[in-house]
Design a protein around this motif. Structure first.
Motif, short mmCIF file in Angstrom:
data_model
loop_
_atom_site.label_atom_id
_atom_site.label_comp_id
_atom_site.label_asym_id
_atom_site.label_seq_id
_atom_site.Cartn_x
_atom_site.Cartn_y
_atom_site.Cartn_z
N ARG A 157 -10.12 0.58 -7.39
CA ARG A 157 -8.96 1.31 -7.92
C ARG A 157 -7.72 0.42 -8.40
O ARG A 157 -7.47 -0.44 -7.63
N LEU A 158 -7.12 0.97 -9.33
CA LEU A 158 -5.75 0.09 -9.58
C LEU A 158 -5.03 -0.07 -8.46
O LEU A 158 -4.32 -1.02 -8.04
N ALA A 159 -4.93 1.09 -7.59
CA ALA A 159 -3.71 1.28 -6.44
C ALA A 159 -4.47 0.05 -5.40
O ALA A 159 -3.31 -0.42 -4.53
N ASP A 160 -5.66 -0.18 -5.40
CA ASP A 160 -5.92 -0.91 -4.40
C ASP A 160 -5.87 -2.74 -4.84
O ASP A 160 -6.01 -3.65 -4.08
N ILE B 256 1.05 -1.38 -0.08
CA ILE B 256 0.03 0.05 -0.08
C ILE B 256 1.01 1.30 0.11
O ILE B 256 0.38 2.43 0.11
N PHE C 262 -3.41 -4.00 -5.56
CA PHE C 262 -2.20 -4.51 -4.61
C PHE C 262 -2.10 -4.84 -3.34
O PHE C 262 -1.60 -5.54 -2.84
#
Lengths: 330, 363
Positions: free
Chosen positions: B343-346, B117, B348
């Motif tokens: 979201r793309l960030a989530d 994160i 990972f």
């Protein structure tokens, strides 16, 4: 006769050729200071991060590993330069140079000593704001031009962040102008001889600092090169010399940002005993240390959350700050 | 317009060699397709050509973050197939070692999760340092730091060293302090909470339908822990709780693992206290071959990542067939379900919260 008054005399001389020559000399001096800061800052950042993670950081090359960054630089520069096949060649290769030039220009405007005249222009603060606001667009173009999908996403994010963060910066700059009654950076610094603007408008300092973190892509706003998602963001598809240049840009922009905070909120060169330029550099150094410590300790924010934070917190806070400043000053 | 991006197999945060083909609408995920098999070694087939006690060496590589638990699951399967009784002292020692291994595994998870994160390796370095202390303790007990191969039929290769109890007590006290420190660092951090709470929520019924196990299942509000439901070794005699939380998001998965570490500390303490006297050594390797009876054994174990099931058809010389259900493979199947619409960030953050080990997925 001190060196800065010689330069000042040269720059203000009636002969425009002499004036131009001295401006170039001054720009080269700034470049040297900037590079020295970038180099030392790179070393300090590695050391501080290593210490906070129970590591040693660079120790092998030079005293305390001071030459490690030089070795890295030589390694990066000596590698082959490759432009990706999908890239827009001209945009891709021109953008970093443009960014370096913009950063040097921004630092030229910042007053290092009370005497240098090239910095003593009426619209100094506005010019700085334009230069700051333009750099995300340059980064967007660089990411967009590299033809990589990760870089593409990072370019989109940089535009989104522009929307979220330019407005609060502008409002804080407005309240500084209200307090100093001038766009001139010299007058802004001199105005702070009684009281630093950090004390006058702590809210403004907070908003400006956060927005600067976003501007400089430091944690927790380093979305453009989010390494856990986008590998390296706009730098995913670049070759080592380009990457070295990007690192240099990163550190010089950091220098610019901390100088700016020092000038606008902590009284620039003002201070007893030490020469003015040392005071300014010391203040900038402490601010950049704080930025490193923040980088070590926080997790990255998400893009939608950043926009919400910018619009629902930073803009109202900066407006409140503007009103408070107006009431106090008038 | 959809963008299709290819993430991996070489990517900073896919935890090994996982390839994800992600369809994005702007920054929002429409579909994730995991491609696995880059690390396939054919362990099950390899096992068919090895003597019984040659196989643990291969088994441990299956989950290189918690090798002891795989090793133990395999040896327990052989024990069941051959009808070998485990010695009383060995039962306790196995529980102690397994729980230490669980702490080490969860610590690595915590560090990589923080990395995923977007933290700059700080928590990662801290937890690795603590994990190293757990590994040092395991090295004291087994002689190896990473791949232990210390189980024998009916017991262990060697007993615990004489000063193990004191060393373990020091470590456990230290670990408890550190866990409190991590909690205060992370749970009061608004950025951490924002990146984990209400992200990747898995409801109770979905968790059941997808067949996830371990902390991921318990974070969704289903109390299913093999250590409680089908107790083995000393787990039925020791006093501990299986932890469960109801929200099913990333934060619950983080919390469940933190609580489990506390429980593991409790288990190791109590196990050391009640460790019976006697002999803990297992059978010498050469003695086991002639005794083999031809029968089918299935053993399920609570590994740090979830339930592992080993199924074996035994032959006199070697396993005729060995089949495994490993937790990470099934948990990975939930990824597409969890990531859609996030979201793309989530992506990972979710991937990290599932705690995957790719060697376990690909086998």
């Amino acid at each position: 006769m001190s060196i800065d008054s010689i330069i000042e005399a040269g720059i203000t001389s009636p002969n425009s050729l002499v004036s131009l020559l001295f401006i170039i000399i001054y720009a080269v001096m700034i470049l040297v200071i900037m590079s020295a800061f970038a180099y030392l800052f790179g070393w300090i950042e590695r050391k501080v991060i290593a210490k906070s993670q129970y590591r040693h950081g660079p120790t092998y090359l030079g005293k305390y590993g001071l030459l490690q960054n030089m070795a890295d630089l030589i390694k990066l520069i000596s590698k082959e330069k490759v432009t990706p096949a999908n890239a827009e060649k001209l945009l891709f290769s021109a953008m970093p140079q443009l960014l370096v030039a913009m950063t040097i220009f921004a630092i030229l405007i910042i007053p290092f000593t009370p005497n240098i005249a090239v910095t003593n222009i009426g619209i100094g603060l506005l010019a700085l704001f334009v230069l700051i606001a333009f750099s995300p667009i340059v980064l967007f173009l660089a990411g967009f031009a590299s033809g990589n999908k990760f870089a593409d996403i990072s370019a989109q994010r940089s535009v989104l962040m522009l929307i979220g963060y330019e407005l609060p910066v502008m409002i804080v700059i407005a309240s500084i102008v209200v307090a100093a009654n001038s766009y001139n950076l010299h007058s802004i610094v001199l105005q702070q001889s009684k009281e630093y603007f950090a004390l006058l408008m702590p809210l403004g300092l907070f908003v400006f600092f956060v927005a600067m973190l976003a501007e400089l892509e430091r944690s927790p706003f380093d979305l453009r090169e989010a390494d856990s998602e986008l590998i390296a963001g706009w730098l995913t598809d670049v070759s080592p010399p380009y990457y070295a240049l990007a690192l240099f840009i990163d550190y010089t922009r950091m220098f610019m940002g901390s100088l700016l905070i020092a000038v606008l909120f902590f009284g620039g060169w003002l201070g007893p005993l030490m020469p003015p330029i040392l005071w300014l550099l010391a203040k900038a150094f402490i601010i950049s240390l704080i930025i490193i410590v923040i980088r070590v300790s926080v997790v990255r924010m998400r893009i939608d959350r950043i926009l919400r934070f910018g619009w629902f917190w930073l803009i109202p806070l900066s407006l409140i700050n503007l009103v408070i400043t107006y009431v106090i000053v008038r | 317009m959809l963008t299709r991006i290819n993430i991996g197999p070489v990517h900073p945060s896919t935890h090994g060699v996982l390839r994800l083909v992600v369809d994005l609408d702007g920054d929002t995920i429409v579909n994730v397709e995991p491609h696995v098999g880059f690390l396939h070694r054919g362990v099950e087939k390899l096992a068919e050509n090895r003597m019984y006690m040659q196989i643990p060496v291969y088994m441990e590589k299956m989950d290189y973050v918690a090798p002891m638990s795989v090793n133990e699951a395999y040896v327990a399967t052989v024990e069941e197939a051959l009808g070998v009784e485990v010695k009383e002292r060995a039962k306790y020692i196995r529980v102690i070692l397994l729980e230490l291994q669980r702490i080490a595994s969860h610590l690595l998870w915590l560090g990589t999760m923080c990395n995923d994160i977007g933290q700059m390796f700080t928590a990662f370095m801290w937890t690795f340092r603590d994990r190293d202390m757990a590994l040092r303790l395991l090295e004291e007990a087994t002689g190896q730091r990473m791949f232990y191969v210390n189980m024998r039929l009916g017991g262990l290769v060697r007993d615990l060293p004489p000063d193990f109890a004191e060393q373990a007590a020091t470590f456990l006290d230290y670990m408890e302090r550190r866990l409190h420190e991590y909690e205060s660092l992370l749970e009061k951090n608004p950025l951490f909470i924002e990146r984990t709470k209400n992200v990747g929520t898995l409801s109770r019924s979905d968790a059941k339908a997808l067949g996830v196990t371990g902390p991921v299942l318990r974070a969704s509000g289903i109390l299913y822990d093999i250590r409680k439901n089908k107790p083995y070794y000393a787990y039925e005699k020791l006093n501990f709780q299986a932890k469960m939380l109801g929200r099913g998001d990333n934060f619950s998965r983080y919390r469940v693992r933190m609580l489990e570490m506390y429980e593991s500390i409790r288990l190791v303490r109590e196990g050391l206290e009640r460790l019976p006297e006697g002999d803990a050594l297992g059978m010498p390797v050469r003695l086991i071959i002639p005794n083999a009876k031809n029968r089918i054994a299935a053993v399920s174990r609570e590994m740090p990542r979830g339930e592992a099931l080993m199924y074996m058809v035994a032959d006199p010389q070697r396993p005729y067939r060995l089949a495994m259900r490993t937790p990470a493979f099934i948990n990975l199947a939930a990824l597409n379900f969890l990531a859609k619409g996030q979201r793309l960030a989530d992506l990972f953050a979710i991937l990290g919260s599932l705690d995957l080990v790719m060697a376990d997925v690909d086998r």
